[in-house]
Motif scaffolding. Structure first.
Motif, PDB file in Angstrom:
ATOM      1  N   UNK A   1       0.633  -6.640   0.904  1.00  0.00           N
ATOM      2  CA  UNK A   1      -0.676  -6.888   0.213  1.00  0.00           C
ATOM      3  C   UNK A   1      -0.896  -8.209   0.032  1.00  0.00           C
ATOM      4  N   UNK A   2      -0.087  -9.041   0.678  1.00  0.00           N
ATOM      5  CA  UNK A   2      -0.246 -10.847   0.286  1.00  0.00           C
ATOM      6  C   UNK A   2      -1.036 -11.295   1.313  1.00  0.00           C
ATOM      7  N   UNK A   3      -1.862 -12.349   0.714  1.00  0.00           N
ATOM      8  CA  UNK A   3      -2.469 -12.858   1.845  1.00  0.00           C
ATOM      9  C   UNK A   3      -2.977 -14.365   1.008  1.00  0.00           C
ATOM     10  N   UNK A   4      -3.134 -15.293   1.955  1.00  0.00           N
ATOM     11  CA  UNK A   4      -3.815 -16.672   1.538  1.00  0.00           C
ATOM     12  C   UNK A   4      -4.901 -16.492   0.678  1.00  0.00           C
ATOM     13  N   UNK A   5      -5.244 -17.046  -0.466  1.00  0.00           N
ATOM     14  CA  UNK A   5      -6.378 -17.185  -1.326  1.00  0.00           C
ATOM     15  C   UNK A   5      -6.838 -15.751  -1.677  1.00  0.00           C
ATOM     16  N   UNK A   6      -5.943 -14.740  -1.492  1.00  0.00           N
ATOM     17  CA  UNK A   6      -6.490 -13.430  -1.931  1.00  0.00           C
ATOM     18  C   UNK A   6      -6.851 -13.342  -3.536  1.00  0.00           C
ATOM     19  N   UNK A   7      -7.596 -12.613  -4.109  1.00  0.00           N
ATOM     20  CA  UNK A   7      -8.116 -12.710  -5.182  1.00  0.00           C
ATOM     21  C   UNK A   7      -9.038 -13.898  -5.432  1.00  0.00           C
ATOM     22  N   UNK A   8     -10.084 -14.298  -4.833  1.00  0.00           N
ATOM     23  CA  UNK A   8     -10.684 -15.501  -4.759  1.00  0.00           C
ATOM     24  C   UNK A   8     -11.047 -15.925  -6.468  1.00  0.00           C
ATOM     25  N   UNK A   9     -11.560 -14.874  -7.239  1.00  0.00           N
ATOM     26  CA  UNK A   9     -11.930 -15.233  -8.495  1.00  0.00           C
ATOM     27  C   UNK A   9     -10.758 -15.927  -9.460  1.00  0.00           C
ATOM     28  N   UNK A  10      -9.605 -15.386  -9.137  1.00  0.00           N
ATOM     29  CA  UNK A  10      -8.463 -15.894  -9.825  1.00  0.00           C
ATOM     30  C   UNK A  10      -8.048 -17.316  -9.258  1.00  0.00           C
ATOM     31  N   UNK A  11      -8.055 -17.435  -7.845  1.00  0.00           N
ATOM     32  CA  UNK A  11      -7.856 -18.900  -7.448  1.00  0.00           C
ATOM     33  C   UNK A  11      -9.022 -19.923  -7.737  1.00  0.00           C
ATOM     34  N   UNK A  12     -10.167 -19.674  -7.808  1.00  0.00           N
ATOM     35  CA  UNK A  12     -11.190 -20.413  -8.237  1.00  0.00           C
ATOM     36  C   UNK A  12     -11.011 -20.837  -9.801  1.00  0.00           C
ATOM     37  N   UNK A  13     -10.512 -19.830 -10.703  1.00  0.00           N
ATOM     38  CA  UNK A  13     -10.132 -20.473 -12.013  1.00  0.00           C
ATOM     39  C   UNK A  13      -9.067 -21.428 -11.956  1.00  0.00           C
TER      40      UNK A  13
END
Length: 126
Positions: free
Chosen positions: A72-84
């Motif tokens: 279930x891994x991916x680059x920039x998965x869960x965009x809101x978390x990475x944006x924060x």
């Protein structure tokens, strides 16, 4: 049920002995469900039959592993978390670090995408 449990454990031992994958630490209910999915797909009724199927069809091991080891891994998965992290947490961390090294820990990172995502973000911020 006990015989069925022993047969399932024997299947896990067979997989470990022939392919080196040790699933004995996995949660049994989840592991059984995922193995059962493969049994259903190849129309085999039980663990001993599936072990025989694996011996006759070595390509099945990869399909079994892909079913058990759900990626279930991916680059920039869960965009809101990475944006924060990019807009709030990492800039504060960089401002507070002084001249010291930067260390980032990525929990539960199976194949590196999350760790590399953090490295990409830090490189862009620097």
């Amino acid at each position: 049920m006990i015989a069925e449990d022993e047969q399932f454990e024997d299947l896990l031992k067979f997989v470990r002995a022939t392919r080196g994958f040790d699933f004995t630490g996995y949660k049994r209910s989840t592991l059984r469900r995922r193995v059962q999915r493969r049994l259903d797909q190849v129309a085999v009724d039980d663990s001993p039959g599936y072990a025989a199927y694996l011996e006759a069809h070595p390509e099945e091991f990869q399909l079994l592993f892909n079913t058990i080891l759900i990626n279930v891994t991916a680059f920039f998965r869960d965009p809101a978390a990475w944006q924060y992290l990019a807009e709030e947490a990492m800039p504060r961390m960089l401002a507070a670090r002084g001249d010291g090294p930067i260390r980032v820990w990525s929990a539960g990172c199976a194949s590196g995408e999350e760790a590399y995502t953090a490295a990409i973000m830090l490189a862009e911020l620097l």
